[in-house]
Each structure stands twice: as C-alpha cells, then as structure tokens.
Write a protein that holds these residues in place. Structure first.
Motif, mmCIF file in Angstrom:
data_model
loop_
_atom_site.group_PDB
_atom_site.id
_atom_site.type_symbol
_atom_site.label_atom_id
_atom_site.label_comp_id
_atom_site.label_asym_id
_atom_site.label_seq_id
_atom_site.Cartn_x
_atom_site.Cartn_y
_atom_site.Cartn_z
ATOM 1 N N SER A 116 33.612 48.415 86.707
ATOM 2 C CA SER A 116 32.673 49.040 87.652
ATOM 3 C C SER A 116 33.174 50.440 87.982
ATOM 4 O O SER A 116 33.339 50.812 89.140
ATOM 5 N N ARG A 117 33.423 51.211 86.945
ATOM 6 C CA ARG A 117 34.131 52.477 87.095
ATOM 7 C C ARG A 117 33.429 53.441 88.056
ATOM 8 O O ARG A 117 34.091 54.148 88.807
ATOM 9 N N ILE A 118 32.108 53.462 88.029
ATOM 10 C CA ILE A 118 31.416 54.426 88.889
ATOM 11 C C ILE A 118 31.662 54.117 90.369
ATOM 12 O O ILE A 118 31.895 55.024 91.163
ATOM 13 N N THR A 127 39.491 59.848 92.339
ATOM 14 C CA THR A 127 38.928 61.100 91.815
ATOM 15 C C THR A 127 39.974 62.210 91.749
ATOM 16 O O THR A 127 39.826 63.148 90.983
ATOM 17 N N GLU A 128 41.036 62.088 92.518
ATOM 18 C CA GLU A 128 42.091 63.107 92.479
ATOM 19 C C GLU A 128 42.627 63.266 91.044
ATOM 20 O O GLU A 128 42.934 64.371 90.606
ATOM 21 N N ARG A 133 42.831 66.576 86.136
ATOM 22 C CA ARG A 133 42.485 66.808 84.722
ATOM 23 C C ARG A 133 41.781 68.158 84.582
ATOM 24 O O ARG A 133 42.066 68.917 83.666
ATOM 25 N N THR A 134 40.852 68.429 85.486
ATOM 26 C CA THR A 134 40.117 69.695 85.420
ATOM 27 C C THR A 134 41.067 70.876 85.572
ATOM 28 O O THR A 134 41.025 71.826 84.791
ATOM 29 N N ARG A 135 41.930 70.801 86.588
ATOM 30 C CA ARG A 135 42.874 71.911 86.829
ATOM 31 C C ARG A 135 43.767 72.130 85.618
ATOM 32 O O ARG A 135 43.966 73.255 85.171
ATOM 33 N N VAL A 390 41.594 58.248 82.413
ATOM 34 C CA VAL A 390 40.405 58.430 81.583
ATOM 35 C C VAL A 390 39.203 57.828 82.310
ATOM 36 O O VAL A 390 39.315 56.737 82.880
ATOM 37 N N LEU A 391 38.077 58.519 82.286
ATOM 38 C CA LEU A 391 36.896 58.008 82.987
ATOM 39 C C LEU A 391 36.490 56.644 82.446
ATOM 40 O O LEU A 391 36.347 55.682 83.194
#
Ligand code: ATP
Ligand code: MG
Length: 401
Positions: A116-118, A127-128, A133-135, A390-391
């Motif tokens: 139920s990843r979402i 989400t951190e 990952r984005t940074r 990983v998402l």
C-alpha cells in the motif's frame, strides 16, 4: 476563494477567512470541541464547535476535505495558529478500514507498507527519503554538468548481455530474443570512440537477481560515468569528487579523502583469503572512514573490459558504510587484448561485433564507473533495506504495485 498551503500561512493571514484543503489525518473528540489534524504538505489544526461537530465526526479518516474558516493565532497549537471551522466539504470520502495507518503509530512491516505504498508515502518520515533522492540526484547532475560531461541515454533493450547471461531478463523482441540492459557499460565505452570524451547517464539497470538480500533489486538506478584519456587514478579522483560534493551539498556531510586500500592489504587486515561479503563487512568495520576504495582486484573477479595489470586489474570498488556502492576502473582499449579477454571469459566474439568496432578505428584510453544510486541513498540515510529508497521496488518476489 484562495487556496493556499498551510505552510504558507503567516501572521498576515491571522483573523482572515480562507480555505485549506487536504487529508483528514486524525480527529480528537473532546465532546463540546473537536480538533481535526489535516495534512496538506504539512500538518495543521482545524478546530470545530457547535453544529459542525456532528458533521466532522461522520468523516472517515484520510478523506479529502475542504475546510473554510478563520485563521486564529494560538501559541498553544502546532504552527502557532488554528483554523476555526465555519464550513466543511468532503471532496472525496475514504473507505474504511485503511490498509495501513498513515500516521505510522500502528507499525507495519515493509511488505505491508510496500503493498500500500501510496498510503505509506503519506508519512513525512517516509517521504524524506524521496526528498533526499531528489536533492542527491540534482547534485549529481550538477557535478557532471560543471565538469563538462554530456548526459546520454543508451538503450535499455539490448541484443547481447555483457557479463554472461545469469542475471539477464530475456524478452521477446518481435520474435527474436533480446534482453533488458544490466548496465550501460558497453555503450558508454563505445561512446568514448566518438569524441564525446566525458559522458554520464542516470537510468534503470535490470538484473534478474535470484537472491533476496537487503541490497539487491531487480531494477535499480545506475549512475554511470565514462571518461576518455584518463588512467585509473583520474577515475578514482572523479568519483571521490562526486561523492564529496554531493554528500556535502545534499546532506551537509563533510568528508576527507577516502582511504585507498590495495586488495591484498584489505584482505590481510581481516586475515581472510577471499573477498566475499563477509570480508567486505569486516574490512568496513576496521576502516574508520565511512567511504573507502579497494583497488586492483584479481582478474577473475572482474569483467573482461577491465584492463589487466599483471595478475591484478586496474579496478576498484567503493564502499559506503559496508555497502558496495560503486565499481569501476580503467578499461582495456587495445583491440587485440580486448578480444583475447573476451575469449578468455568464455564469451563469443561475434556477440560483441558492434561493441568492438570502435576499438578498431581509434579508441582512446578510458575509464569510468557505475554507482548504485539506490544503495548510495540507503547508505547515506543509514537505511536497513534498499527497498525503502525506491518508490515501487522490484525484486524476485515483487513486481507490484
Ligand atoms: P553486488 O556484488 O553487490 O551484487 P555488482 O558488483 O554485481 O554488485 P556492479 O555490476 O559492480 O554490481 O554494479 C555497479 C553498482 O550498481 C554496484 O556497486 C551497486 O551499487 C549497484 N548495484 C548492482 N547490482 C544491484 C542490484 N541488484 N540492486 C541495487 N543496486 C545494485
Ligand atoms: Mg561491483
């Protein structure tokens, strides 16, 4: 009416009427007064009195609501303000029960969370990881751009695998066999014959890893770099520079030069003969630094494209908190030697026809590395399992959601 995010609210909004929207995370019922905890990009409090109480009590948790009211400064509540509710609309009702507690108060194992990843991603601490990952990815890209690299995209559907067939995913390519690329290795090397000189790619790599470990995925993001007219030392410097800069800018982690241990020296530090996982972990425990290199592996431990140096090779692995995060080295650029290496590895020269062609017509010396992006994040954040970074992770037992 203006919709703004709760984290945009400052004193200038106090005593004004506005509308905030988000997920109804929690409800604290004191009878005559009910406090809602609502989540947009952040958490905020909505305070309800009077007739509205009956209405809000009926809203299932995690429903999407639109709350209209007046913002009141109040030092007692989170953010220093609350929204005094005047009107509430349910924009979309959530079903009950929830498959997962999005506050994390009721713990769930990783499998349940990933199923139920979402819902799992509604947790700030989860989400951190993805903010990091984005940074990190942004810093990686900036590093290469600043160093004059060209960003490339090589095919992920390929004819031949490169290091043997064991971990290849096979697919049906219009009736003929093809594979998902395990790495961009062959293509980034071929590009060194084009004059691009410095290339990098960040893309998925696919490996049919049978074993279920905390550091292996079937699909991971590989950061690959290849540089022409360099020797092994230059490649080490480039990778060290990348890690140093990225960790400092993305996570405020300041490092010194990474120790560079010879293969034999590293093994003798822990009294071992073979560089298996156990030895790697023991060596990591002995070395004070979080990141270190092991240099010059024996030829049988490295693929055919690595340049040999006597019994050893111009190769390295980079470790971060006991995890192998990168492998690289100087490549064999001399055509006849490369052909011999391919044959010695038991591979078929004909399968490497297209790879080999540029080596016959002017291939500069070159070197590079592949860095596992997901493992890098895992080590940086000290996470137990690479799947957390990983998402929607893919492994031997998971191809969903
Ligand atoms: P390992 O020995 O840990 O299986 P490897 O030596 O087979 O890794 P390489 O071919 O050297 O892997 O790939 C370069 C980098 O890509 C590795 O150092 C690692 O960080 C990452 N990587 C490799 N395989 C995986 C995987 N299955 N899942 C996640 N990351 C991986
Ligand atoms: Mg490796």
């Amino acid at each position: 009416m203006l919709r703004i995010y709760s984290d945009e609210i400052s004193e200038k909004y106090f005593d004004k009427e506005l509308k905030l929207e988000g997920w109804l995370q929690d409800l604290r019922d004191l009878g005559k007064i009910v406090f809602l905890v609502v989540r947009d990009r952040n958490l905020f409090q909505v305070t309800c009195k009077g007739d509205l109480i009956k209405e809000v009590r009926a809203i299932p948790k995690e429903s999407i609501i639109s709350a209209k009211g007046v913002i009141k400064g109040n030092e007692e509540v989170m953010n220093g303000w609350e929204l005094l509710l005047e009107e509430v609309k349910v924009l979309n009702k959530a079903e009950t029960p929830l498959p997962l507690d999005p506050t994390g108060r009721t713990p769930a194992d990783l499998d349940t969370r990933l199923n139920s990843r979402i819902i799992d991603l509604r947790r700030r601490d989860v989400t951190e990881t993805f903010r990091n990952r984005t940074r990190v990815m942004r810093e990686i890209r900036d590093f290469y751009y600043d160093e004059g690299f060209i960003e490339v995209n090589t095919p992920k559907i390929v004819r031949a695998g490169m290091e043997g067939g064991a971990t290849l995913f096979k697919l049906d390519y219009f009736g003929t066999p093809a594979y998902l690329a395990q790495s961009p290795q062959l293509y980034k090397q071929m590009l060194m014959g084009s004059g691009f000189d410095k290339v990098f790619e960040t893309a998925p790599a696919f490996r049919a890893e049978e074993s279920a470990t905390r550091r292996h995925l079937s699909e991971f993001i590989s950061v690959d770099a290849e540089i022409a007219f360099v020797e092994m030392g230059d490649v080490l410097d480039n990778l060290e520079g990348l890690c140093n800069r990225v960790l400092e800018r993305a996570a405020g982690i300041k490092l010194k030069e990474f120790p560079r241990l010879e293969y034999d020296e590293a093994l003798s530090m822990v009294g071992r003969e073979e560089m298996d996982r156990k030895a790697e972990v023991e060596i990591s425990e002995k070395v004070d630094d979080d990141l270190f290199f092991i240099l010059n592996y024996p030829a049988e431990e490295k693929p055919f494209y690595i340049m040999k140096k006597g019994e050893r090779t111009n190769s390295f692995d980079l470790f971060y908190k006991g995890l192998e995060i990168s492998s690289g080295g100087q490549r064999e650029h001399r055509y006849p030697v490369l052909c011999d290496n391919i044959k010695e590895s038991g591979l078929n020269l004909e399968d490497f026809k297209y790879y080999l062609e540029p080596f016959r017509y002017g291939m500069p010396p070159h070197g590079g590395y592949g860095l596992g992006f997901d493992r890098f994040i895992q080590a940086m954040m000290g996470l137990d399992n690479v799947r957390e970074t990983v998402l929607f992770p893919r492994d031997r037992f998971r191809c969903h959601p």
